[in-house]
Design an enzyme around this catalytic site. Structure first.
Site, PDB file in Angstrom:
ATOM      1  N   ASP A 106       7.246   4.890 -13.202  1.00  0.00           N
ATOM      2  CA  ASP A 106       7.098   4.118 -11.965  1.00  0.00           C
ATOM      3  C   ASP A 106       6.447   2.762 -12.212  1.00  0.00           C
ATOM      4  OD1 ASP A 106       8.190   6.293 -10.745  1.00  0.00           O
ATOM      5  OD2 ASP A 106       6.337   7.009  -9.827  1.00  0.00           O
ATOM      6  N   ASN A 206       3.865  -1.401  -3.980  1.00  0.00           N
ATOM      7  CA  ASN A 206       3.160  -0.166  -3.624  1.00  0.00           C
ATOM      8  C   ASN A 206       2.013  -0.412  -2.647  1.00  0.00           C
ATOM      9  OD1 ASN A 206       4.534   1.956  -4.720  1.00  0.00           O
ATOM     10  ND2 ASN A 206       3.052   2.403  -6.327  1.00  0.00           N
ATOM     11  N   ASP A 236     -15.697   3.574   0.348  1.00  0.00           N
ATOM     12  CA  ASP A 236     -15.359   3.108  -0.993  1.00  0.00           C
ATOM     13  C   ASP A 236     -14.309   2.000  -0.968  1.00  0.00           C
ATOM     14  OD1 ASP A 236     -17.149   4.773  -2.161  1.00  0.00           O
ATOM     15  OD2 ASP A 236     -15.694   6.200  -2.959  1.00  0.00           O
TER      16      ASP A 236
END
Length: 365
Positions: A106, A206, A236
């Site tokens: 990927d 992505n 986070d």
């Protein structure tokens, strides 16, 4: 009242998107995963097939040919002489390539996307890497499969990308030298000068990830949608992803998996400090903006498809919209079947041992 409610909307069948060539393709970009010895032989076989059997013009990145196993192969040297080479960030090949073949996983497809900041040629991705969620083709029958693509017998899926603009505020101010006029990086105005804001744009397939970096403090960033502050992310970090990216980092952080044909943007917090902060999906047409909260204790860090990582300071901004330049990804079968097969094969979606049926004696009770 609508006179004909049934005529409100026409929803296109995703499987109806087909690859169509205006003229026969003549050039192909071959992208190989770097530093993977197992790909050397498939790479050589494919390039020989394309140049000698299909008479294609083959583009290869220069650093691929610097591999000693390729550079020192005398028998392959004849083929190398036919290649056209380029360097990332230096050479623009966007108007020279008809389609792309990726050999790897990927990450190889993500890298191919990053090479094209505008229109992207159709991409054929062979599964020769680790996961292979975005790489549906098996290399065992590459000759027949590549031939079908050249002939235009294939379905495609348009994978939306994010257009990301990062604006960096100047960290310091300088005084311009009057007799030198305008200097590089300076904007002279009314006898005074300021270091100009630096703007960089990226095309992301992505996700965009904003996180707290090396700091031990919570990240504290404001999230705007179409100019309105919708929330402050304390945790986070936050992931802004495409539907293609929904099966990557986002799904590990608790997001839903969304088919790439769905026009949407996903917003997924990373370990939020509020249990009610759940992932959300917003329409593809909105504009998102991320900035450090004015009272944030530390800076944040941002990365784009796992690359180009950089620090975000007070005054900097990240603007995210859906790009008008998607990635045309060539399907093995069609967009729907390929996606569900990837869910099953790569993510083992809903895999469990089946429940036993009742035996005859138990059914009586």
């Amino acid at each position: 009242m609508l006179q004909n409610p049934k005529a409100i909307m026409h929803i296109q069948d995703p499987a109806s998107q087909q690859l169509t060539w205006n003229k026969p393709p003549k050039s192909v970009l071959v992208i190989k995963k770097i530093r993977d010895a197992s790909l050397l032989q498939p790479f050589k076989e494919l390039c020989i097939f394309l140049t000698e059997s299909k008479n294609m013009i083959v583009y290869v990145e220069r650093k691929v040919l610097e591999d000693p196993e390729i550079a020192n192969d005398e028998s392959f040297g004849v083929v190398i002489k036919k290649f056209c080479t380029f360097r990332e960030d230096y050479d623009d090949i966007s108007d020279r390539v008809d389609f792309i073949i990726c050999l790897g996983g990927d990450g190889t497809l993500l890298y191919a996307s990053s090479l094209f900041q505008e229109s992207v040629p159709p991409v054929m991705a062979f599964h020769l890497g680790s996961l292979g969620f975005l790489t549906p083709f098996n290399f065992d029958t590459y000759q027949s499969q590549v031939t079908q693509i050249i002939e235009g017998n294939a379905a495609i899926i348009l994978r939306s990308r994010l257009k990301v603009k990062v604006v960096k505020e100047p960290r310091e101010k300088k005084k311009a030298v009057q007799d030198r006029g305008e200097e590089k990086g300076l904007i002279v105005k009314n006898g005074e000068s300021e270091i100009s804001r630096r703007t960089v744009q990226y095309q992301v397939l992505n996700e965009v990830v904003v996180d707290r970096g090396p700091s031990s403090y919570l990240s504290n960033v404001d999230l705007f949608l179409d100019g309105h502050l919708i929330t402050t992310v304390q945790g986070d970090g936050v992931i802004v992803s495409t539907p293609t990216g929904s099966t990557a980092y986002a799904v590990a952080a608790g997001a839903s998996m969304i088919h790439p044909n769905v026009p949407a943007i996903l917003i997924t917090p990373i370990c939020p400090h509020s249990l009610s902060f759940r992932p959300i999906v917003v329409p593809a047409g909105v504009e998102l903006k991320i900035m450090l909260c004015p009272d944030a204790r530390n800076t944040a860090w941002v990365s784009f498809d796992g690359r180009k990582r950089q620090e975000i300071c007070h005054g900097d901004s990240i603007t995210i919209t859906t790009s008008c330049y998607p990635v045309p990804s060539i399907c093995f079968r069609d967009p729907v079947n390929d996606w569900f097969e990837s869910l099953a094969e790569c993510l083992h979606w809903n895999v469990r041992k089946k429940q036993n049926h009742f035996i005859a004696e138990e059914e009586e009770y």
